[in-house]
Design an enzyme around this catalytic site. Structure first.
Site, PDB file in Angstrom:
ATOM      1  N   ASP B 140      17.714  15.838  42.419  1.00 44.53           N
ATOM      2  CA  ASP B 140      17.721  15.839  43.879  1.00 44.53           C
ATOM      3  C   ASP B 140      17.852  14.395  44.339  1.00 44.53           C
ATOM      4  O   ASP B 140      16.934  13.600  44.149  1.00 44.53           O
ATOM      5  CB  ASP B 140      16.422  16.462  44.405  1.00 44.53           C
ATOM      6  CG  ASP B 140      16.460  16.608  45.915  1.00 44.53           C
ATOM      7  OD1 ASP B 140      17.562  16.518  46.498  1.00 44.53           O
ATOM      8  OD2 ASP B 140      15.389  16.802  46.512  1.00 44.53           O
ATOM      9  N   ASN B 203       5.886  25.100  50.015  1.00 45.14           N
ATOM     10  CA  ASN B 203       6.582  26.176  50.722  1.00 45.14           C
ATOM     11  C   ASN B 203       5.648  27.368  50.855  1.00 45.14           C
ATOM     12  O   ASN B 203       4.973  27.733  49.889  1.00 45.14           O
ATOM     13  CB  ASN B 203       7.824  26.599  49.948  1.00 45.14           C
ATOM     14  CG  ASN B 203       8.831  25.473  49.864  1.00 45.14           C
ATOM     15  OD1 ASN B 203       9.438  25.103  50.856  1.00 45.14           O
ATOM     16  ND2 ASN B 203       8.994  24.908  48.674  1.00 45.14           N
TER      17      ASN B 203
END
Lengths: 67, 556
Positions: B140, B203
């Site tokens: 990422d 999340n």
């Protein structure tokens, strides 16, 4: 798998041993309660684990952007 | 599908407490001391590649929804992107995927190495793996990132997040054993103390019916204050650490807005990104970017557990009615105040400490847990009672016994070590050795990481046994769709050409087309629902025949 991988000999052991930084002078007043003894002992251990040349090591840790 | 023996299978979780579908994302700091100018994306790809070599699992490219694969899609196209392309962050579908081609590899390491490498005939490095535990490991931006599988409770969140640290460790070991590559260190922290920060995100799945304004109002005072339990501690004040000192949070100084979409600039306390990775009209995936990466299991546990409970309060309309004046400034004020005595102004005129705010949330959460029954020690949901107890215990210790709190609260543990050095060696806060202690605290190697030295001396509490965490490296959680994803990878990996949070794509001999199995319901695809199916088949073909032929996919 990772579990096996962990148990493999660490190929960098030799380097770890070389990385021991110069030991700082022991404090003169070594009057030890159990807890301070624990801290001194802890710091001694950490001394042996810390990367050598703190200044250079910290300076070289430069990251590119992240979230 | 097989019959569901448990009521919760494929259904819902007990509401009102700490249970919820959740997951963790960790971007690791990456550094090759012997090759300080090495390209960070390149090194990150090496990490993913190394783990692929460790597991020998055929990496399944992270299929994102924009590559909306259907069964009509021809085989070659699928192989083209799963193998050759990396993908953006799961929630950043608009990003250009970083591509490391042969040229970039050659520039970084020389042509010979490229030829030696040879895993991919295309010369492209692997940037993206789906793991047998249901997690994702990928590059990422300029960091390796581990995204945990979906879990249903804070204990499992800690387990599979910590399992990610073992995944990263296995990659580090692999690289260290390769004489042709520079060793790579990975750090579970959030800043290089030179103005760059990288995230560890949480999340949480929520019903879409909850108004977003309620989430913002309910969460902001909580996020301003939860760092006193969950902060990892940081040497240096300000984004570039130009002011000497110590603060509670790694991340606080990098936040500049109250609410927003960005995650890399003008970071907001509440992130509005809305990519559910699930049935969109039912769910919202709340993407939390404000947390510190935690090595301390208790801090990590409380981070997930208390936040899940506050979301339950918000869903029930019972969040404390408090609004903090100028929350971004308050967030930083709390982070910079290790005495925990700073008073924050509320809009109603009251002045409260971060501890006061946390107690307000605890009180409300305890009441809701009692009213719904989920907090009962015996008959509750098995998690909420423990979260409430630990939450209260840590807040009490933060108030009156900080030495005790230091065995669970990460910033206090780190501070105890820094204070030890300051006292013994008379170091000032701008001394490089303190900066090194801060950095090396987060080294994921047990022999070098100072957190792990603390853990070995039992100076840090555990939530989980080491064996539990190690099991999480290869085993997926049993009670979410991550079970289905992970078992597909571990049982039929050679036939899986792609996977994402909400699908697994098969290429099976005998099927003329790709078979895409959607997994849009996070609580389906569980062991209870699909475990027997995996037991029955050793080959993907018959497995799929039963799954797709005689039954509907997990959720269409």
């Amino acid at each position: 798998m990772a579990g096996q991988e962990q148990q493999q000999p660490q190929s960098r052991d030799s380097q770890v041993e070389e990385d021991i930084p110069e030991a700082p002078p022991a404090p003169p007043e070594a009057q030890a309660s159990a807890s301070t003894e624990g801290v001194d002992d802890l710091l001694d251990e950490i001394d042996g684990v810390l990367e050598s040349n703190a200044e250079e090591f910290v300076r070289a840790f430069v990251q590119k952007g992240g979230q | 599908m097989t019959a569901a023996p448990e009521p919760a299978a494929g259904g819902t979780l007990p509401a009102g407490g700490a249970m919820r579908v959740m997951g963790a994302e960790t971007e690791y700091g990456i550094h090759a001391p012997s090759a300080p100018s090495a390209n960070a994306t390149m090194m990150s790809a090496r990490v993913v590649q190394a783990y692929a070599q460790v597991t020998r699992q055929r990496a399944a490219g992270g299929a994102e929804t924009r590559w909306d694969y259907t069964d009509e899609e021809p085989l070659h196209d699928a192989r083209g992107w799963t193998v050759d392309r990396s993908s953006a962050h799961p929630s950043q579908l608009t990003d250009q995927p970083p591509v490391l081609d042969a040229e970039a590899v050659a520039l970084a390491y020389g042509r010979e190495e490229l030829e030696l490498d040879g895993q991919d005939e295309s010369g492209t490095l692997l940037m993206n793996m789906v793991l047998g535990n249901g997690a994702r490991l990928y590059v990422d931006h300029a960091h390796p990132e581990y995204s945990s599988p979906e879990v249903t409770n804070p204990r499992d969140a800690v387990k599979w997040d910590a399992a990610g640290d073992l995944v990263a460790l296995a990659a580090v070991r692999r690289l260290a054993a390769d004489p042709d590559l520079p060793p790579v260190n990975l750090y579970k922290n959030n800043t290089d103390n030179k103005s760059v920060s990288y995230g560890s995100h949480e999340n949480y799945l929520m019903p879409r019916s909850v108004p977003f304004g309620d989430i913002v109002r309910g969460l902001t005072p909580f996020f301003v204050s939860r760092q006193i339990m969950c902060g990892s501690g940081r040497v240096g004040i300000g984004q570039d650490s130009s002011t000497p000192g110590f603060q509670i949070s790694q991340r606080a100084d990098f936040f500049e807005a109250e609410v927003g979409l960005e995650t890399t600039i003008r970071r907001p306390i509440i992130n509005t990104r809305d990519e559910p990775h699930a049935t969109a009209d039912k769910y919202r995936r709340l993407h939390v970017i404000i947390g510190d990466a935690n090595l301390s299991q208790v801090s990590n546990y409380l981070k997930f557990g208390t936040t899940a409970m506050v979301l339950s309060l918000i869903e029930a309309g019972l969040a404390p009615k408090v609004e903090v004046f100028e929350p971004v400034a308050a967030l930083q004020r709390v982070s910079h105040d290790t005495t925990l005595t700073a008073k924050l102004r509320l809009l109603d005129g009251r002045r409260v400490t971060a501890l006061d705010l946390q107690w307000m949330y605890h009180e409300a959460a305890a009441k809701l847990a009692q009213d719904t029954g989920v907090g009962d020690k015996v008959d509750g949901d098995g998690h909420t009672h423990d979260v409430l107890e630990r939450w209260a215990a840590v807040l009490t210790q933060l108030d009156n016994d900080r030495a005790a709190a230091a065995s669970s609260v990460e910033w206090l543990a780190k501070l105890s070590l820094l204070d030890g050095y300051r006292e013994r060696d008379g170091l000032e806060w701008n001394d490089a050795r303190l900066g090194l202690v801060d950095l090396q605290w987060a080294d994921i190697r047990p022999e070098k990481g100072l957190y792990y030295r603390f853990l070995a001396r039992n100076r840090m509490q555990r939530i989980l046994e080491d064996a539990d965490i190690a099991a999480g490296v290869s085993e997926p959680p049993a009670d979410t769709r991550a079970f289905f994803r992970g078992r597909c990878i571990s049982s039929f990996g050679k036939d899986v050409v792609g996977a994402s949070w909400d699908s697994v794509i098969f290429d099976v001999p005998g099927y003329g087309r790709l078979q895409r199995v959607p997994t849009r319901e996070p609580l389906r695809g569980t062991k209870a629902l699909t475990g027997a199916l995996f037991e029955r088949y050793r080959e993907a073909g018959p497995f799929l025949a039963e799954l797709l032929g005689h039954n509907a996919p997990p959720a269409a």
